[in-house]
Design a protein around this motif. Structure first.
Motif, mmCIF file in Angstrom:
data_model
loop_
_atom_site.group_PDB
_atom_site.id
_atom_site.type_symbol
_atom_site.label_atom_id
_atom_site.label_comp_id
_atom_site.label_asym_id
_atom_site.label_seq_id
_atom_site.Cartn_x
_atom_site.Cartn_y
_atom_site.Cartn_z
ATOM 1 N N GLY A 121 0.815 -1.207 0.000
ATOM 2 C CA GLY A 121 0.000 0.000 0.000
ATOM 3 C C GLY A 121 0.844 1.251 0.000
ATOM 4 N N PHE A 122 0.186 2.382 0.215
ATOM 5 C CA PHE A 122 0.872 3.666 0.344
ATOM 6 C C PHE A 122 1.187 3.899 1.817
ATOM 7 N N GLU A 123 2.363 4.425 2.086
ATOM 8 C CA GLU A 123 2.766 4.644 3.477
ATOM 9 C C GLU A 123 1.893 5.708 4.126
ATOM 10 N N LYS A 124 1.516 5.469 5.373
ATOM 11 C CA LYS A 124 0.727 6.419 6.131
ATOM 12 C C LYS A 124 1.593 7.583 6.567
ATOM 13 N N GLU A 125 1.087 8.785 6.378
ATOM 14 C CA GLU A 125 1.844 9.973 6.761
ATOM 15 C C GLU A 125 1.723 10.234 8.265
ATOM 16 N N GLY A 126 2.738 10.888 8.806
ATOM 17 C CA GLY A 126 2.688 11.317 10.190
ATOM 18 C C GLY A 126 2.982 10.251 11.224
ATOM 19 N N VAL A 127 3.584 9.142 10.804
ATOM 20 C CA VAL A 127 3.969 8.100 11.764
ATOM 21 C C VAL A 127 5.485 7.949 11.733
ATOM 22 N N PRO A 128 6.070 7.499 12.856
ATOM 23 C CA PRO A 128 7.528 7.323 12.874
ATOM 24 C C PRO A 128 7.979 6.367 11.783
ATOM 25 N N ARG A 129 9.062 6.713 11.107
ATOM 26 C CA ARG A 129 9.598 5.866 10.050
ATOM 27 C C ARG A 129 10.848 5.160 10.557
ATOM 28 N N LEU A 130 10.801 3.857 10.540
ATOM 29 C CA LEU A 130 11.931 3.069 11.022
ATOM 30 C C LEU A 130 12.729 2.529 9.840
ATOM 31 N N ARG A 131 14.029 2.723 9.907
ATOM 32 C CA ARG A 131 14.927 2.143 8.913
ATOM 33 C C ARG A 131 16.003 1.398 9.681
ATOM 34 N N THR A 132 15.873 0.081 9.764
ATOM 35 C CA THR A 132 16.828 -0.701 10.541
ATOM 36 C C THR A 132 18.180 -0.708 9.845
ATOM 37 N N GLY A 133 19.222 -0.839 10.652
ATOM 38 C CA GLY A 133 20.572 -0.837 10.104
ATOM 39 C C GLY A 133 20.893 -2.126 9.376
ATOM 40 N N ARG A 134 22.003 -2.128 8.705
ATOM 41 C CA ARG A 134 22.483 -3.318 8.011
ATOM 42 C C ARG A 134 23.944 -3.542 8.371
ATOM 43 N N ALA A 135 24.360 -4.785 8.357
ATOM 44 C CA ALA A 135 25.766 -5.096 8.579
ATOM 45 C C ALA A 135 26.602 -4.455 7.485
#
Length: 221
Positions: A196-210
């Motif tokens: 779907g389309f990302e909901k606006e106004g919510v925290p965006r998490l981008r997990t790290g990578r090795a």
């Protein structure tokens, strides 16, 4: 969007808006994804694209199970090895802590398992869920093929401005899923993918990578 941008911006989104995704876009993505590689060109995947009232009914049934603390259907394949050594267990723990803190669920919350299950069974609000199955006669190589197919789908979704979230959790409710999609007993559920389309106004998490040097070795020239 070029391929590098699609790869860089693809992430598991866990908050979708209720904006519908047109069937035309979904058909275009799934048609293009038929070009995904597979050993021997078996193309072993069987994908059900579920939207509208069938998806709403599936969410209702799965969420009802989650909220009662239902442990789910017996697993047909292990999600992870019984014992995860380092560094894999370290990566898993770090990502899990980040993921559910971003969703407002603390590790010491006694209702944490139930809340996590309920969020997953709602597909994080996504208006579309793809369910990928494989024939039970297939082996590990074909499971790898299915992963390459789904990655191709997720990158094509980014090219359309959409996001996704692969969810192996749906295997916990595989009997409920099968009731909705009509998958026969000769198929095993690999995973679901919320779209779907990302909901606006919510925290965006981008997990790290090795770092690449942890997982890649260059040999020669």
């Amino acid at each position: 969007m070029d391929v590098y941008e699609a790869v860089d911006t693809r992430r598991a989104v866990r908050a979708f808006s209720d904006e519908p995704v047109s069937k035309e876009i979904l058909e275009r993505v799934m048609a293009a994804a038929t070009r995904a590689p597979s050993s021997g060109n078996l193309q072993p995947w069987h994908v059900y694209v579920v939207t509208g009232e069938p998806l709403a009914e599936l969410k209702r049934r799965a969420t009802a199970r989650a909220l009662t603390g239902d442990p789910g259907d017996e697993r047909e394949y292990p999600m992870y090895p019984a014992e995860l050594p380092s560094p894999y267990v370290d990566r898993f723990s770090a990502a899990a802590a980040q993921r559910y803190k971003a969703l407002g669920i603390e590790r010491d919350d006694p209702d944490r398992p139930k809340k996590i299950a309920a969020l997953n069974s709602e597909a994080f609000g996504a208006p579309v869920v793809l369910f990928c199955y494989l024939d039970r006669t297939m082996g590990p190589g074909q499971w790898g093929d299915a992963g390459m197919h789904l990655q191709t789908v997720m990158l094509l979704l980014r090219a359309e401005g959409l996001h996704s979230c692969p969810q192996v959790m749906w295997t916990m409710y595989r009997k409920t899923v099968s009731q909705i999609v009509g998958a026969d007993d000769g198929l095993v559920l690999f995973c679901g993918v919320s779209v779907g389309f990302e909901k606006e106004g919510v925290p965006r998490l981008r997990t790290g990578r090795a770092d690449m040097t942890e997982t890649v070795s260059f040999i020669g020239g």
